[in-house]
Write a protein that holds these residues in place. Structure first.
Motif, short mmCIF file in Angstrom:
data_model
loop_
_atom_site.label_atom_id
_atom_site.label_comp_id
_atom_site.label_asym_id
_atom_site.label_seq_id
_atom_site.Cartn_x
_atom_site.Cartn_y
_atom_site.Cartn_z
N HIS A 89 70.60 41.33 12.78
CA HIS A 89 69.40 41.73 13.51
C HIS A 89 69.71 41.92 14.98
CE1 HIS A 89 69.62 37.36 14.01
NE2 HIS A 89 68.89 37.51 15.10
N CYS A 126 74.88 38.49 13.59
CA CYS A 126 74.61 37.89 12.28
C CYS A 126 75.39 36.59 12.17
CB CYS A 126 75.03 38.85 11.17
SG CYS A 126 74.70 38.25 9.50
N GLY A 173 70.39 37.12 8.43
CA GLY A 173 70.73 38.52 8.29
C GLY A 173 71.03 39.18 9.62
N HIS A 197 71.65 51.54 16.13
CA HIS A 197 71.71 50.82 14.85
C HIS A 197 70.42 51.06 14.07
CE1 HIS A 197 75.41 48.66 15.90
NE2 HIS A 197 74.90 48.61 17.13
N SER A 227 61.05 46.32 9.64
CA SER A 227 61.98 45.22 9.42
C SER A 227 62.72 44.87 10.70
CB SER A 227 62.99 45.58 8.33
OG SER A 227 63.99 44.57 8.23
N LEU A 241 65.56 43.50 10.60
CA LEU A 241 66.97 43.54 10.22
C LEU A 241 67.56 44.93 10.44
CD1 LEU A 241 66.75 41.53 6.87
CD2 LEU A 241 67.38 40.67 9.13
N VAL A 242 68.87 44.97 10.68
CA VAL A 242 69.57 46.24 10.85
C VAL A 242 70.69 46.32 9.82
CG1 VAL A 242 69.05 46.41 13.31
CG2 VAL A 242 71.15 45.25 12.58
N ASP A 243 71.23 47.53 9.66
CA ASP A 243 72.35 47.72 8.73
C ASP A 243 73.58 46.97 9.21
OD1 ASP A 243 70.89 49.34 7.03
OD2 ASP A 243 71.52 51.21 8.02
N ASP A 244 74.52 46.75 8.28
CA ASP A 244 75.77 46.09 8.65
C ASP A 244 76.47 46.87 9.76
OD1 ASP A 244 75.28 44.20 6.71
OD2 ASP A 244 76.49 45.21 5.18
N GLY A 298 68.88 40.46 -0.22
CA GLY A 298 68.46 40.36 1.18
C GLY A 298 68.04 38.96 1.56
N GLN A 301 67.53 50.44 11.19
CA GLN A 301 66.88 49.32 10.52
C GLN A 301 67.25 49.31 9.05
OE1 GLN A 301 63.15 50.53 12.45
NE2 GLN A 301 62.72 48.36 12.71
N ARG A 302 67.44 48.12 8.54
CA ARG A 302 67.98 47.94 7.19
C ARG A 302 67.07 48.58 6.14
NH1 ARG A 302 72.18 44.68 6.54
NH2 ARG A 302 72.86 44.17 4.42
#
Length: 376
Positions: A124, A187, A122, A149, A158, A160-163, A59, A151-152
């Motif tokens: 987001h 990203c 990353g 979407h 976080s 960040l989110v998943d791909d 990460g 969150q990772r």
């Protein structure tokens, strides 16, 4: 000087807060307003918000500034981000000016990043509009569609989110611009040593509006009207829907009364999230000092990032500056508009203002606060 190569009226109509767009060659012969070394110097300052994001196998790791040196981070896999560069580095202001086709109250700050190959932050989602301007180097950007979407890693805290599946996949080169509205995942990955510029625009949330309104009512001992009703239904523990709506109508009444909300909005919208580079005089100067400086050829310049706002249809003679209310009683409306709109006021214009005491008092206040300064 930075001049945009696209139709801003068409952009605002078709893309602003609607959908992302890549604008290739948005600037001709783009020149970086700041160097990587100068940016690193800002990141060493205590008052300036900065961070380094390291790309790792599992990460991304965030290190908050200020920084003493950067050798430990190596030659790739990291990115330096410095917020509100326009507050501290005057040469960056012309780049901000290019985006003033959007109103000042929305403008947040100019964030500048220096990134090494494979550096990024990353995937987001931002809750504000952002223009990403590519300077030196190349970066690949992917933007996904708006949607649900996650969150990772399921981490609710976080950013960040998943791909995601990209709807835009592009390599930005010098002078290109990528616009992303709120809610779209994105990203960036650095391909070569690169400088990038993010110009953000945000609007207040319901939380911020309600908090500011509540603070104003408490500070001014207002908002004491209570809910009343002429009919009571004896349903013991039940609160009727009519009564619920009647109570909430008290808030609606505040929102419909300009005398209640305009000052609240002016103060809120003129605030900054980041520190300003205030430079007040050690000893306060007088109106006479201002007049003498003008006669000697001085111009007056607004410090970077300072918001000076005027609310349309505001019956009170006031400006809103850095979260404060400033009286402009006795000053011509056209002059007030110029002060709100212009960052730089030249000596030729100032010379025509010298015989207006209220205006000289206002400029004296601005300079003593450190909001404005004399410039050649």
């Amino acid at each position: 000087m930075y001049t945009l190569n696209f139709d801003t009226v068409k952009f605002t109509r078709e893309y602003w807060q609607k959908k992302p767009i890549v604008i290739k060659n948005a600037f001709n012969e783009f020149e970086d307003p700041i160097s990587a070394d100068e940016l690193a110097g800002l990141a060493m300052e205590e008052d300036i918000s900065s961070r380094i994001v390291q790309t790792q196998s599992q990460g991304w790791n965030v290190v908050q500034g200020p920084f003493e040196d950067f050798d430990e981070y190596g030659e790739d896999g990291w990115q330096l981000l410095v917020q509100a560069v326009n507050h501290w580095y005057p040469d960056s202001q012309p780049l901000v000016e290019a985006f003033r086709f959007l109103p000042d109250w929305r403008f947040d700050d100019l964030m500048v990043s220096f990134a090494t190959p494979k550096g990024g932050v990353g995937p987001h989602i931002d809750n504000y509009d952002v223009f990403i301007i590519q300077g030196e180097g190349e970066r690949r950007w992917q933007v996904g569609d708006i949607g649900n979407h996650q969150q990772r890693g399921g981490d609710k805290s976080s950013p960040l989110v998943d791909d995601f599946e990209p709807i835009i996949d592009v390599v930005l080169t010098k002078g290109d611009v990528l616009y992303i509205p709120p809610g779209y995942p994105h990203c960036g990955e650095t391909l070569t040593l690169a400088l990038s510029y993010s110009i953000g625009f945000r609007a207040p949330s319901q939380q911020e509006l309600l908090t500011e309104m509540a603070d104003s009512l408490i500070d001014n001992n207002l908002g004491k009207q209570r809910f009343t009703s002429t009919e009571e239904v004896a349903n013991k523990g039940l609160v009727s829907q009519q009564q619920q709506q009647g109570m909430m109508e008290l808030l609606s009444q505040l929102a419909q009364d300009p005398a209640q909300y305009q000052t609240v909005l002016g103060k809120l919208l003129s605030q900054n999230r980041f520190e300003l580079d205030l430079n007040p005089f050690e000893q306060a100067i007088s109106e006479t000092d201002i007049i003498e400086a003008i006669e000697d050829g001085a111009n007056i310049q607004r410090i970077g990032g300072l918001k000076v706002l005027k609310l349309e249809a505001d019956n009170q003679a006031q400006l809103y500056v850095n979260g404060e209310v400033v009286s402009v009683e006795g000053i011509d409306a056209e002059i007030v508009a110029m002060i709100a709109n212009e960052h730089f006021i030249e000596q030729a214009i100032l010379s025509t203002w010298r015989q207006q005491p209220a205006l000289m008092t206002l400029l004296t206040q601005f300079i003593n606060q450190g909001w404005y300064y004399f410039s050649e």
